[in-house]
Write a protein that holds these residues in place. Structure first.
Motif, PDB file in Angstrom:
ATOM      1  N   SER A   1       5.114   1.525  -4.394  1.00  0.00           N
ATOM      2  CA  SER A   1       4.834   0.501  -3.395  1.00  0.00           C
ATOM      3  C   SER A   1       4.427  -0.827  -3.999  1.00  0.00           C
ATOM      4  O   SER A   1       4.012  -0.910  -5.153  1.00  0.00           O
TER       5      SER A   1
ATOM      6  N   THR B   1       1.890   7.437  -6.340  1.00  0.00           N
ATOM      7  CA  THR B   1       1.803   5.991  -6.536  1.00  0.00           C
ATOM      8  C   THR B   1       2.812   5.599  -7.613  1.00  0.00           C
ATOM      9  O   THR B   1       3.204   6.422  -8.434  1.00  0.00           O
TER      10      THR B   1
ATOM     11  N   GLU C   1       4.298  14.422   0.232  1.00  0.00           N
ATOM     12  CA  GLU C   1       4.370  13.278   1.126  1.00  0.00           C
ATOM     13  C   GLU C   1       4.459  11.984   0.309  1.00  0.00           C
ATOM     14  O   GLU C   1       3.978  11.923  -0.832  1.00  0.00           O
ATOM     15  N   TRP C   2       5.053  10.963   0.904  1.00  0.00           N
ATOM     16  CA  TRP C   2       5.154   9.666   0.224  1.00  0.00           C
ATOM     17  C   TRP C   2       3.776   9.165  -0.211  1.00  0.00           C
ATOM     18  O   TRP C   2       3.619   8.598  -1.290  1.00  0.00           O
ATOM     19  N   THR C   3       2.779   9.392   0.633  1.00  0.00           N
ATOM     20  CA  THR C   3       1.431   8.888   0.344  1.00  0.00           C
ATOM     21  C   THR C   3       0.758   9.638  -0.794  1.00  0.00           C
ATOM     22  O   THR C   3      -0.318   9.237  -1.243  1.00  0.00           O
TER      23      THR C   3
ATOM     24  N   GLY D   1       0.814  -1.207   0.000  1.00  0.00           N
ATOM     25  CA  GLY D   1       0.000   0.000   0.000  1.00  0.00           C
ATOM     26  C   GLY D   1       0.844   1.251   0.000  1.00  0.00           C
ATOM     27  O   GLY D   1       1.860   1.340  -0.663  1.00  0.00           O
ATOM     28  N   GLN D   2       0.421   2.251   0.774  1.00  0.00           N
ATOM     29  CA  GLN D   2       1.082   3.553   0.790  1.00  0.00           C
ATOM     30  C   GLN D   2       1.985   3.745   2.006  1.00  0.00           C
ATOM     31  O   GLN D   2       2.392   4.872   2.303  1.00  0.00           O
ATOM     32  N   ARG D   3       2.294   2.676   2.708  1.00  0.00           N
ATOM     33  CA  ARG D   3       3.162   2.822   3.880  1.00  0.00           C
ATOM     34  C   ARG D   3       4.563   3.210   3.447  1.00  0.00           C
ATOM     35  O   ARG D   3       5.127   2.634   2.512  1.00  0.00           O
ATOM     36  N   PRO D   4       5.182   4.195   4.095  1.00  0.00           N
ATOM     37  CA  PRO D   4       6.530   4.616   3.704  1.00  0.00           C
ATOM     38  C   PRO D   4       7.534   3.469   3.825  1.00  0.00           C
ATOM     39  O   PRO D   4       7.437   2.628   4.728  1.00  0.00           O
TER      40      PRO D   4
ATOM     41  N   THR E   1      -1.278  11.207  -6.819  1.00  0.00           N
ATOM     42  CA  THR E   1      -2.576  10.595  -6.531  1.00  0.00           C
ATOM     43  C   THR E   1      -3.739  11.552  -6.769  1.00  0.00           C
ATOM     44  O   THR E   1      -4.770  11.179  -7.334  1.00  0.00           O
TER      45      THR E   1
END
Length: 427
Positions: free
Chosen positions: A162, A159, A154-156, A39-42, A105
């Protein structure tokens, strides 16, 4: 790097000098190694690829990095100089993540990754990538000037990095069970097929695999170790607690033992040989050779700093052992023990030699398991020093190792089967 310290952009680490605790330069940073997550976890920053003066590239775990400051990196401990080999779950930041096309995103717009920032998690020894520096518009090389708006997100917010949720690769399984304790991950491995178990073991980093091996039944340990390349098997054994590694080595054929010992660092191999010279169910066979050892002129503050080491088990951190030089086991003359609670009651500048407990008799290396268990029960101990006839500290026995050898030999397998039954019943 202290908690709350500012983030560091990886472009600033390219080519940075790496120094040992004595201030001698050992090499330069050539890349960073991260592990992507579902997922979007760093991603976790696992360590650095360091190029030595000999041009050999080695892996430096982030747990060995004590400071990143003023254009230099300070390490602690002895470096493993074996050549770096990338694991299946690892990604190289400079080699694989920079200059990559990812998607914002919010807008769906494609952007180019120019840089990444890393930071240390508060009150933990883990590092993560938290932000991404990108450029909109046409693709441009990392750190190059190119047309288009540049921004940090931010990383999140992007996309394209990951792991996907689908798939049965080892990296997805590892990402799914990343937060499990070693004993719980050992349970997972125990119930996998031999093929899958080998795939997951190959993908784990050395320290994580070492922790998991210590929790597995003997047959699983031997099977997994036998499927690793010999150099890696030696690395994993070095990462295990010395007593557990010696127990595992003792189950292997003599010629295989010697091959693995020859691949270890000389000091680690010497510890293994010393532990293997004792009978299994004696203090010498149960002890670890890495207790906290301090000289008489060390202060309470020094002792507390050593006790705070996150890599120590609670039992080993419960007390320190005061000895004359040399500080590594077997030490000079053993003078006594200082318990953690006593350290908390004394002024930090006090010398440990002034508060040492000399009343408690240490264990003889030939003491057998019933006598050791009686000693622990009588004195309410969680760890005890092992001292030879010459008065040198050889190591320390901890209560978990005593319990491990007092329980039935198959107790780990019984525990795993019990967990399986509970899960099946839905209880």
């Amino acid at each position: 790097m202290a908690a709350g310290a500012p983030r560091i952009f990886v472009s600033h680490l390219q080519g940075v000098a790496v120094f040992d605790p004595a201030g001698d330069q050992v090499g330069r940073v050539r890349d960073l190694v991260v592990m992507l997550r579902v997922g979007q976890r760093p991603p976790r920053l696992l360590g650095l690829v360091v190029e030595l003066a000999t041009r050999r590239r080695i892996f430096l775990p982030m747990t060995r990095v004590t400071a990143i400051q003023s254009g230099q990196i300070i390490t602690t401990g002895v470096l493993n100089v074996r050549r770096f080999e990338q694991r299946p779950t690892e990604r190289l930041v400079f080699g694989e993540l920079l200059d990559r096309r990812v998607t914002l995103t919010e807008t769906g717009e494609e952007v180019t990754v120019l840089d990444l920032s890393v930071h240390q998690l508060p009150a933990r020894r883990e590092w993560e990538i938290d932000r991404v520096f990108v450029r909109k518009g046409r693709k441009g090389g990392a750190f190059r000037r190119a047309k288009g708006e540049a921004l940090t997100v931010e990383w999140t917010a992007v996309t394209g990095f990951s792991l996907e949720e689908q798939g049965q690769g080892a990296e997805n399984l590892l990402a799914t069970f990343e937060q499990l304790r070693p004993a719980d991950l050992a349970n997972v491995l125990h119930h996998l097929s031999a093929k899958r178990r080998a795939e997951v073991a190959a993908a784990l980093d050395d320290d994580r695999l070492a922790d998991v091996l210590e929790e597995l039944p003997e047959d699983d340990q031997i099977e997994i170790l036998g499927k690793l390349k010999e150099e890696r098997a030696a690395d994993v054994l070095e990462a295990m607690d010395p007593d557990d590694a010696a127990d595992l080595l003792g189950e292997l054929p003599t010629d295989e033992q010697e091959r693995l010992l020859s691949l270890m660092q000389p000091g680690d191999a010497a510890d293994m040989r010393r532990l293997m010279s004792y009978e299994d169910r004696t203090a010498g066979g149960l002890m670890t050779t890495e207790p906290i050892v301090l000289r008489p002129d060390a202060t309470v503050a020094d002792a507390l700093a050593r006790v705070r080491n996150r890599d120590l088990s609670p039992a080993l951190a419960a007390q320190v052992y005061v000895c004359r030089p040399p500080d590594e086991t077997p030490t000079g003359k053993y003078l006594g023990t200082v318990h953690f609670q006593r350290l908390l009651r004394e002024p930090p500048p006090s010398l440990v030699s002034s508060i040492v407990d000399t009343d408690l008799q240490p264990l003889d290396p030939e003491a057998e398991l019933p006598a050791i268990a009686g000693f622990f029960a009588t004195y309410d101990m969680v760890a005890a020093p092992v001292v030879d006839e010459a008065g040198s500290l050889l190591g320390a026995v901890t209560v978990d190792d005593v319990l491990d050898h007092m329980l039935p030999e198959d107790w780990r397998e019984q525990e795993f089967h019990l967990d399986e039954e509970v899960a099946t019943d839905g209880s």
